[in-house]
Write a protein that holds these residues in place. Structure first.
Motif, PDB file in Angstrom:
ATOM      1  N   GLY A 154      25.855 -33.855 -56.049  1.00  0.00           N
ATOM      2  CA  GLY A 154      25.002 -32.441 -56.012  1.00  0.00           C
ATOM      3  C   GLY A 154      25.735 -31.409 -55.803  1.00  0.00           C
ATOM      4  N   MET A 155      26.809 -31.185 -54.904  1.00  0.00           N
ATOM      5  CA  MET A 155      27.577 -30.062 -54.719  1.00  0.00           C
ATOM      6  C   MET A 155      28.410 -29.668 -55.930  1.00  0.00           C
ATOM      7  SD  MET A 155      28.800 -30.865 -50.768  1.00  0.00           S
ATOM      8  CE  MET A 155      29.873 -29.452 -50.878  1.00  0.00           C
ATOM      9  N   VAL A 161      24.262 -41.592 -49.248  1.00  0.00           N
ATOM     10  CA  VAL A 161      23.686 -40.403 -49.190  1.00  0.00           C
ATOM     11  C   VAL A 161      24.827 -39.313 -49.303  1.00  0.00           C
ATOM     12  CG1 VAL A 161      22.956 -38.476 -47.259  1.00  0.00           C
ATOM     13  CG2 VAL A 161      22.069 -40.636 -47.673  1.00  0.00           C
ATOM     14  N   LEU A 162      26.081 -39.493 -48.779  1.00  0.00           N
ATOM     15  CA  LEU A 162      27.299 -38.766 -48.700  1.00  0.00           C
ATOM     16  C   LEU A 162      27.639 -38.784 -50.368  1.00  0.00           C
ATOM     17  CD1 LEU A 162      29.539 -39.718 -45.890  1.00  0.00           C
ATOM     18  CD2 LEU A 162      28.411 -37.678 -46.411  1.00  0.00           C
ATOM     19  N   PHE A 163      27.738 -39.645 -51.224  1.00  0.00           N
ATOM     20  CA  PHE A 163      27.866 -40.027 -52.487  1.00  0.00           C
ATOM     21  C   PHE A 163      27.055 -38.790 -53.266  1.00  0.00           C
ATOM     22  CE2 PHE A 163      26.694 -41.226 -56.795  1.00  0.00           C
ATOM     23  CZ  PHE A 163      28.116 -41.292 -57.540  1.00  0.00           C
ATOM     24  N   PHE A 164      25.681 -38.903 -52.983  1.00  0.00           N
ATOM     25  CA  PHE A 164      24.789 -38.208 -53.935  1.00  0.00           C
ATOM     26  C   PHE A 164      24.839 -36.626 -53.299  1.00  0.00           C
ATOM     27  CE2 PHE A 164      22.732 -42.173 -54.849  1.00  0.00           C
ATOM     28  CZ  PHE A 164      22.690 -42.084 -56.338  1.00  0.00           C
TER      29      PHE A 164
END
Length: 153
Positions: A86-87, A79-82
């Motif tokens: 996305g940022m 989740v942190l990766f995506f």
């Protein structure tokens, strides 16, 4: 040589304490430690170091339990990766590159349904069969991203 003998022994020792939290912490500490150590000692990337850590942990008899215990952490890191990827997205790129974005969207939406339709019709199957296969293949391509989560739940 050290990793193949010491790390499975450490995991075995920690597993016999009976504490799931301690085992989870040991798995995380070993994985991060091996990844960081490989990056510093051999000059490889952290990703390759994490691969080495996974290879070393797979040598242990407790590798399945380690994978099971680290599953929530893996989901959190994915989740942190995506979110971080996305940022990096610039919404103004949709405006400045409008036509290529629309062309890509059209190829994906229309092309992935049209290609199977044309192939099935080329093999002289009925139109109804071609439409059914085309629609089912277009749908299966959309649902691939949720497949790993549905298999585990």
């Amino acid at each position: 040589m050290v990793g193949r003998r010491v790390i499975p022994w450490i995991l075995h020792y920690v597993a016999h304490t009976g504490s799931r939290e301690l085992f989870r912490l040991a798995v995380l500490a070993i994985a991060l430690g091996v990844a960081f150590g490989a990056a510093k000692l051999f000059g490889v990337s952290l990703a390759l170091g994490a691969f080495f850590a996974g290879m070393i942990m797979s040598e242990s008899e407790l590798s399945h339990r380690a994978a099971e215990e680290s599953l929530p952490l893996r989901n959190a890191f994915s989740v942190l990766f995506f979110v971080s990827v996305g940022m990096l997205f610039d919404p103004f790129s949709l405006i400045s590159n409008g036509w290529p974005v629309l062309a890509t969207l059209a190829i994906i939406v229309i092309g992935k349904s049209l290609a199977p339709f044309v192939i099935v019709v080329a093999f002289r199957y009925p139109i109804a069969t071609a439409l059914m296969i085309s629609a089912s293949l277009a749908r299966s391509a959309n649902s691939r991203s949720s497949w790993p989560n549905s298999a585990s739940g």
